[in-house]
Design a protein around this motif. Sequence first.
Motif, short mmCIF file in Angstrom:
data_model
loop_
_atom_site.label_atom_id
_atom_site.label_comp_id
_atom_site.label_asym_id
_atom_site.label_seq_id
_atom_site.Cartn_x
_atom_site.Cartn_y
_atom_site.Cartn_z
N ILE A 32 0.86 -1.19 0.00
CA ILE A 32 0.00 0.00 0.00
C ILE A 32 0.90 1.24 0.00
N HIS A 33 0.39 2.31 -0.61
CA HIS A 33 1.21 3.53 -0.66
C HIS A 33 0.38 4.77 -0.44
N SER A 34 1.03 5.79 0.14
CA SER A 34 0.44 7.13 0.18
C SER A 34 1.37 8.03 -0.62
N ASN A 35 2.49 8.47 -0.05
CA ASN A 35 3.41 9.32 -0.81
C ASN A 35 4.38 8.53 -1.67
N ASN A 36 5.10 7.62 -1.05
CA ASN A 36 6.12 6.86 -1.78
C ASN A 36 5.55 5.54 -2.26
N ARG A 37 5.80 5.27 -3.54
CA ARG A 37 5.31 4.01 -4.11
C ARG A 37 6.51 3.11 -4.37
N PHE A 38 6.50 1.92 -3.77
CA PHE A 38 7.69 1.05 -3.84
C PHE A 38 7.58 -0.03 -4.91
N THR A 39 6.41 -0.20 -5.49
CA THR A 39 6.23 -1.19 -6.56
C THR A 39 5.02 -0.80 -7.42
N ASP A 40 5.04 -1.17 -8.69
CA ASP A 40 3.90 -0.93 -9.59
C ASP A 40 2.67 -1.70 -9.13
N MET A 41 2.89 -2.72 -8.29
CA MET A 41 1.78 -3.57 -7.86
C MET A 41 1.07 -3.00 -6.61
N SER A 42 1.52 -1.81 -6.17
CA SER A 42 0.99 -1.24 -4.92
C SER A 42 -0.43 -0.69 -5.09
N THR A 43 -1.19 -0.72 -4.01
CA THR A 43 -2.56 -0.18 -3.96
C THR A 43 -2.53 1.10 -3.13
N SER A 44 -3.24 2.14 -3.57
CA SER A 44 -3.24 3.37 -2.78
C SER A 44 -3.96 3.13 -1.45
N VAL A 45 -3.53 3.85 -0.44
CA VAL A 45 -4.18 3.72 0.87
C VAL A 45 -5.67 4.05 0.74
N ASP A 46 -6.00 5.07 -0.08
CA ASP A 46 -7.42 5.45 -0.26
C ASP A 46 -8.24 4.27 -0.78
N MET A 47 -7.71 3.58 -1.81
CA MET A 47 -8.45 2.44 -2.37
C MET A 47 -8.52 1.30 -1.36
N PHE A 48 -7.42 1.09 -0.64
CA PHE A 48 -7.39 0.03 0.37
C PHE A 48 -8.48 0.27 1.43
N VAL A 49 -8.61 1.52 1.87
CA VAL A 49 -9.64 1.83 2.88
C VAL A 49 -11.03 1.57 2.30
N LYS A 50 -11.22 1.91 1.01
CA LYS A 50 -12.52 1.64 0.37
C LYS A 50 -12.83 0.15 0.39
N HIS A 51 -11.79 -0.66 0.09
CA HIS A 51 -11.98 -2.13 0.13
C HIS A 51 -12.42 -2.59 1.53
N ILE A 52 -11.75 -2.06 2.54
CA ILE A 52 -12.07 -2.49 3.92
C ILE A 52 -13.52 -2.12 4.25
N ASN A 53 -13.93 -0.92 3.79
CA ASN A 53 -15.32 -0.51 4.03
C ASN A 53 -16.31 -1.45 3.35
N VAL A 54 -15.96 -1.90 2.13
CA VAL A 54 -16.84 -2.85 1.42
C VAL A 54 -16.93 -4.17 2.21
N ILE A 55 -15.78 -4.64 2.70
CA ILE A 55 -15.77 -5.90 3.48
C ILE A 55 -16.72 -5.77 4.67
N ARG A 56 -16.64 -4.63 5.35
CA ARG A 56 -17.46 -4.44 6.55
C ARG A 56 -18.93 -4.25 6.20
N GLU A 57 -19.19 -3.53 5.10
CA GLU A 57 -20.60 -3.36 4.65
C GLU A 57 -21.24 -4.72 4.36
N LEU A 58 -20.45 -5.62 3.78
CA LEU A 58 -20.99 -6.94 3.42
C LEU A 58 -20.97 -7.91 4.61
N ASP A 59 -20.57 -7.39 5.77
CA ASP A 59 -20.63 -8.18 7.01
C ASP A 59 -19.68 -9.35 7.09
#
Length: 244
Positions: A32-59
């Motif tokens: 995961i990255h915010s300022n520094n990106r260490f790999t092309d395969m990284s996910t932004s922290v913003d998107m990661f948080v969205k994923h976690i919210n989806v997981i929780r919404e779906l219980d």
Amino acid sequence: MALKNKIKNTIINLSARIKNSDYSKCIFYHDIHSNNRFTDMSTSVDMFVKHINVIRELDFEIVHEITKEKNQISISFDDGFKGLYENIGIINQLEIPVTIFVVSSFLDRDNFLSANNLKELAKNKFIKIQSHTHTHPELPTLDSDSLQMELKKSKEILESICETEINSICFPCGMFDKSVIKKALEVGYDKQFSSLSGPYCSEVFPSVKRRSIVQFASEKEFKSILKGGDNILYYWYYKNEFVR
Ligand SMILES: [Zn+2]
């Protein structure tokens, strides 16, 4: 590539509507990255948080170890990139258990965790460290001695740094065969994680767990994956990653 992704997403979204399942699943990222990106395969922290919210919404409950057939998610990160260390605040804030599959010879390289970073992460209650081999080779291509070395050396190095038992491994590039499974069990890896998509348990190999890659999934695609939309891709991954 764009067209291929579009087709894949359409299949996942349509299949999710039909499946609409709540089977427990492992999902995985690389970093995961915010300022520094260490790999092309990284996910932004913003998107990661969205994923976690989806997981929780779906219980779904987020856990280190899946113990129930349904409604649990385990999250892992492969390779041991440095972004997780830099952004550990978000893992602490969201209070989510995650597992990092570390390639032991990559420690202290540019863009990767240092041994000291790893030591610190291993003490965090939300983090579990497991093995991703010593040098990240395609395991089915190795002779028996090299295979043994990859599995054993990584376990020893990680156990000595983290001071915890290392008993799971994830296969580099998802590649495995029957002798890899056998050797991994002998060395002490009770669970082996593949990149075969679908529900946690693989009906084909009992010790091999399925995982779904989600690092670039939009919110919609992510929701579809959680609902089992990518189960259908299992056969494609199986054909490409299991060596007969
Ligand atoms: Zn890897």
